[in-house]
Design a protein around this motif. Structure first.
Motif, PDB file in Angstrom:
ATOM      1  N   VAL A  86       0.851  -1.181   0.000  1.00  0.00           N
ATOM      2  CA  VAL A  86       0.000   0.000   0.000  1.00  0.00           C
ATOM      3  C   VAL A  86       0.892   1.237   0.000  1.00  0.00           C
ATOM      4  O   VAL A  86       2.080   1.153   0.320  1.00  0.00           O
ATOM      5  N   SER A  87       0.334   2.365  -0.338  1.00  0.00           N
ATOM      6  CA  SER A  87       1.120   3.596  -0.344  1.00  0.00           C
ATOM      7  C   SER A  87       1.399   4.038   1.084  1.00  0.00           C
ATOM      8  O   SER A  87       0.674   3.678   2.018  1.00  0.00           O
ATOM      9  N   SER A  88       2.438   4.844   1.239  1.00  0.00           N
ATOM     10  CA  SER A  88       2.766   5.369   2.563  1.00  0.00           C
ATOM     11  C   SER A  88       1.618   6.217   3.113  1.00  0.00           C
ATOM     12  O   SER A  88       1.319   6.179   4.316  1.00  0.00           O
ATOM     13  N   GLU A  89       0.957   6.950   2.239  1.00  0.00           N
ATOM     14  CA  GLU A  89      -0.154   7.799   2.667  1.00  0.00           C
ATOM     15  C   GLU A  89      -1.314   6.952   3.185  1.00  0.00           C
ATOM     16  O   GLU A  89      -1.929   7.257   4.209  1.00  0.00           O
ATOM     17  N   GLU A  90      -1.606   5.862   2.467  1.00  0.00           N
ATOM     18  CA  GLU A  90      -2.689   4.969   2.897  1.00  0.00           C
ATOM     19  C   GLU A  90      -2.338   4.303   4.220  1.00  0.00           C
ATOM     20  O   GLU A  90      -3.178   4.182   5.122  1.00  0.00           O
TER      21      GLU A  90
END
Length: 457
Positions: A86-90
């Motif tokens: 998953v993305s770091s933001e997610e």
């Protein structure tokens, strides 16, 4: 040094997301080695990884505040997001990042069972100890994290012995038995299958065994381990490969393995229901990631519960023990203060080491000089006098330089500091003695003793 905790748990992320970041016990040490190599730089971090069905938490310790820890935090987030795909933001929308005293408080609460889905449950303490052993095996533990976890265990022990936090607890296993009892009028007439042979399955099987079901069976990938648990329970042992063909035989299925992929699929359950002529099946999936495909829950005659589904029942029972929480929190807070104090003291370790190193260098230089003089036949008393004078001058040189170079506004503070360091007392305003002059000659037996009456003379 400071400590950093990055994690997600049952309160911040659903079971499917937690499953992306789950690690089996045998994965912890090699994963930590890889992570440590990636994070190691000027900070030389310590790392430990805790992974259970309810949480995945990365504990780090690194030197200094600000830059190094900030860099470590971002590197840890990037690494964990890559693991879960998953993305770091997610990831950050479902995680918590704690530092210093907050990280210590969290670790103490986790060890004491106050942060668990089951308030006061004891299994987490064993899981934390296992995480520490794996970090030690990987060589990534270090002094700071070792101290953090040992204090966590001590606090948890005091909480359990001094409070009622664990009294009358309803565990996941007990909750599963209660729910099964609501579906089946008489559990003594049911057939129960346990998939896996780990600690959670053993605990759940023990609870079900107390209700004397008609038949119990244990299916495990390693037949020998499955047979050992089956013998202990008075149950049958079967190969995991035989599960699809025999699934229809069982009314209750409880699964908790370390598999990274589901081992009970929708098709297998549909075939089992057909063979059972639509008689219901009660299923409990205690694994993270899931052992049972989530689509199974859509079948009309299947009652499927995950660890998150059991949380409401467990938390309701936990309300009966809230009176003990305040007492437990007080014990934890005392432990946090002790750890933070220890951590603050650790910041002076490099200075202490440097002072010892400098003093040893001075001592070695004066010893070498004295040996040369003795070799030349110099009088031993004169050599000792010269050596002691040389050491004294080296020790006082820096202090005298600071005092003489200080401007008028700084000199009182510098003088007071030097007085505390070298005279073990404070300069008194108006007194003619200065840090650069020798202390008053003490009477016999009065050396190094502070005389309050003398301050008034």
């Amino acid at each position: 040094m400071t400590v950093l905790t990055l994690g997600l748990n049952h309160t911040t992320a659903a079971v499917d997301l937690r499953g992306r970041f789950a690690f089996a016990v045998d994965q912890l040490a090699p994963t930590l080695k890889t992570l440590h190599q990636r994070l190691t730089g000027s900070t030389h971090p310590e790392v430990a990884l805790l992974s259970t069905c309810n949480r995945t938490e990365l504990y780090c310790a690194a030197g200094g505040l600000g830059g190094p820890v900030h860099t470590l935090r971002h590197a840890a987030v990037d690494w964990l997001s890559g693991i879960g795909g998953v993305s770091s933001e997610e990831l950050m929308r479902h995680t918590y990042v704690l530092e210093g005293g907050q990280a210590a408080r969290h670790a103490f609460r986790v060890a004491s069972g106050l942060d668990s889905m089951v308030l006061g449950e004891p299994q987490i303490l064993g899981q934390m100890k296992q995480a520490v052993r794996e970090a030690d095996t990987a060589g990534t533990l270090g002094t700071t994290l070792h101290q953090l976890f040992q204090r966590s265990f001590a606090v948890a022990k005091e909480v359990r012995t001094s409070t009622e936090i664990g009294a009358h607890s309803i565990s996941m296993a007990a909750a599963a038995v209660r729910l099964a009892g609501q579906l089946f009028e008489d559990l003594g007439r049911t057939k129960v299958l346990f998939v896996g042979a780990g600690e959670m399955i053993e605990l759940t099987a023990t609870h079900f065994a107390a209700r004397n079901p008609r038949t119990m069976a244990v299916a495990n990938r390693t037949l020998e381990r499955g047979e050992k648990l089956a013998t202990h329970l008075g149950a049958q042992a079967m190969r995991l490969a035989d599960l699809p063909q025999r699934l229809h035989e069982f009314d209750i299925v409880v699964s908790c393995t370390a598999s990274t992929l589901p081992i009970i699929g929708l098709g297998a359950v549909e075939r089992a229901l057909k063979a059972r002529k639509r008689r219901p099946i009660f299923m409990v999936d205690l694994a993270v990631p899931r052992d049972i495909e989530p689509e199974v829950a859509r079948l009309d005659d299947v009652y499927l519960y995950t660890v998150d589904d059991l949380s409401t029942m467990v938390q309701t029972a936990g309300e009966k023990r809230q009176a003990a929480v305040a007492q437990a929190e007080a014990i934890i807070e005392t432990g946090v203060q002790g750890f933070v104090h220890w951590l603050d003291q650790r910041t002076t370790v490099p200075l202490i080491q440097a002072l010892h190193s400098q003093a040893d260098a001075w001592r070695a230089a004066e010893m070498a000089r004295a040996r040369k003089l003795l070799a030349k036949g110099e009088d031993i008393e004169a050599v000792l006098e010269a050596m002691s004078r040389g050491l004294t001058q080296k020790m006082l040189h820096g202090a005298m330089a600071e005092l003489h170079s200080a401007d008028t506004s700084q000199r009182p503070q510098v003088a007071a500091a030097l007085s505390r360091l070298f005279l073990r007392g404070e300069l008194v305003p108006g007194r003619n003695t200065t840090a650069s002059s020798p202390p008053d000659k003490a009477e016999p037996g009065q050396a190094n003793r502070h005389d309050p009456q003398g301050d008034k003379a």
